[in-house]
Design a protein around this motif. Structure first.
Motif, PDB file in Angstrom:
ATOM      1  N   ASN A  33       0.884  -1.171  -0.138  1.00  0.00           N
ATOM      2  CA  ASN A  33       0.074  -0.074   0.109  1.00  0.00           C
ATOM      3  C   ASN A  33       0.711   1.300   0.018  1.00  0.00           C
ATOM      4  N   ASP A  57       6.144   5.880  -8.938  1.00  0.00           N
ATOM      5  CA  ASP A  57       5.191   4.636  -9.397  1.00  0.00           C
ATOM      6  C   ASP A  57       6.308   3.549  -9.882  1.00  0.00           C
ATOM      7  N   ARG A  61       7.301  -1.852  -3.620  1.00  0.00           N
ATOM      8  CA  ARG A  61       6.149  -1.286  -3.073  1.00  0.00           C
ATOM      9  C   ARG A  61       6.336  -2.030  -1.334  1.00  0.00           C
ATOM     10  N   SER A  93       5.585  12.374  -8.611  1.00  0.00           N
ATOM     11  CA  SER A  93       4.489  11.447  -8.279  1.00  0.00           C
ATOM     12  C   SER A  93       3.080  11.957  -9.136  1.00  0.00           C
ATOM     13  N   ASN A  94       1.981  11.368  -9.201  1.00  0.00           N
ATOM     14  CA  ASN A  94       1.009  11.985  -9.873  1.00  0.00           C
ATOM     15  C   ASN A  94      -0.336  11.600  -8.762  1.00  0.00           C
ATOM     16  N   GLN A  95      -1.364  12.047  -9.217  1.00  0.00           N
ATOM     17  CA  GLN A  95      -2.471  12.033  -8.240  1.00  0.00           C
ATOM     18  C   GLN A  95      -3.058  10.882  -7.596  1.00  0.00           C
ATOM     19  N   ASP A  96      -2.804   9.585  -8.700  1.00  0.00           N
ATOM     20  CA  ASP A  96      -2.895   8.247  -8.045  1.00  0.00           C
ATOM     21  C   ASP A  96      -1.804   7.512  -7.755  1.00  0.00           C
ATOM     22  N   SER A  97      -0.894   8.242  -7.365  1.00  0.00           N
ATOM     23  CA  SER A  97       0.362   7.686  -6.865  1.00  0.00           C
ATOM     24  C   SER A  97       0.211   7.242  -5.140  1.00  0.00           C
ATOM     25  N   LEU A  98       0.823   6.110  -4.950  1.00  0.00           N
ATOM     26  CA  LEU A  98       0.776   5.643  -3.576  1.00  0.00           C
ATOM     27  C   LEU A  98       1.991   6.595  -2.692  1.00  0.00           C
TER      28      LEU A  98
END
Length: 207
Positions: A33, A57, A61, A93-98
């Motif tokens: 996560n 990304d 993980r 990173s971007n908006q959807d990055s963990l």
């Protein structure tokens, strides 16, 4: 109008803190996560791309159940704090990055809100990687077997800060250089594969 270059202590333009110290061995998991950045990852990315940019990304993980204050903010500058490798990187990173947990092998630098009108984070990363700054950082490191770079030592380093317009020009030139280096590396890799293929074919023909 003449644009002057100013100097400033890093402590006056950026907050500096240490990464998270893992008490146990880091267990990577592709279904985790959160992302994790270790020194080996940063070094490998640089060797493969010649770029100071680290896309979260692309990082491994882990399963994270700790506090969110351990997460590194986007656009943070990551400076290795252990060993002789001191090349700084920028986390993107971007908006959807963990979220990303940065290991204790790094110091995390974040440009202060009050300084954003004077310095770009990209420029801070760039200037940290310049020979003069790298020399100052190396001289500030302490230790006999393993060199250690403290947050205080980084805060006490003075850097040159030109106008934002000049910083933008510098970063544009640096971006062009990084793209050129990437293309050269790709050409060299392709050339190596071609040579290896030709050699293997010649060896087959001689058998």
């Amino acid at each position: 109008m003449t644009q002057t270059t100013q100097t400033a202590l890093i402590s006056s333009i950026a907050d500096v803190r240490t990464g998270y110290t893992f008490r146990e061995r880091i267990s990577e998991n592709k279904h985790g996560n959160a992302h994790v950045l270790q020194l080996k990852d940063a070094r490998q990315i640089w060797e493969q791309t010649n770029s100071a940019t680290i896309n979260v990304d692309k990082l491994p993980r882990i399963f994270w159940d700790g506090k969110s204050k351990a997460f590194a903010e986007p656009n943070s500058i990551l400076l290795p704090s252990k060993g002789s490798y001191l090349r700084a990187s920028k986390l993107v990173s971007n908006q959807d990055s963990l979220p990303t947990v940065v290991s204790g092998q790094f110091l995390t630098l974040k440009v202060k809100d009050s300084a954003k009108q004077h310095i770009h984070s990209d420029y801070l990363c760039w200037v940290l990687n310049q020979p003069e700054t790298q020399r100052l950082l190396a001289e500030s490191s302490q230790g006999t077997k393993i060199m250690m770079l403290s947050a205080k030592a980084v805060k006490d380093v003075t850097i040159k800060i030109p106008s934002l317009e000049t910083q933008t020009k510098v970063m544009h030139l640096n971006e062009m250089w990084e793209k050129e280096q990437k293309l050269i590396n790709e050409l060299l890799i392709n050339r190596q594969k071609m040579v290896q293929g030709t050699v293997q074919q010649l060896l087959k023909e001689t058998n």
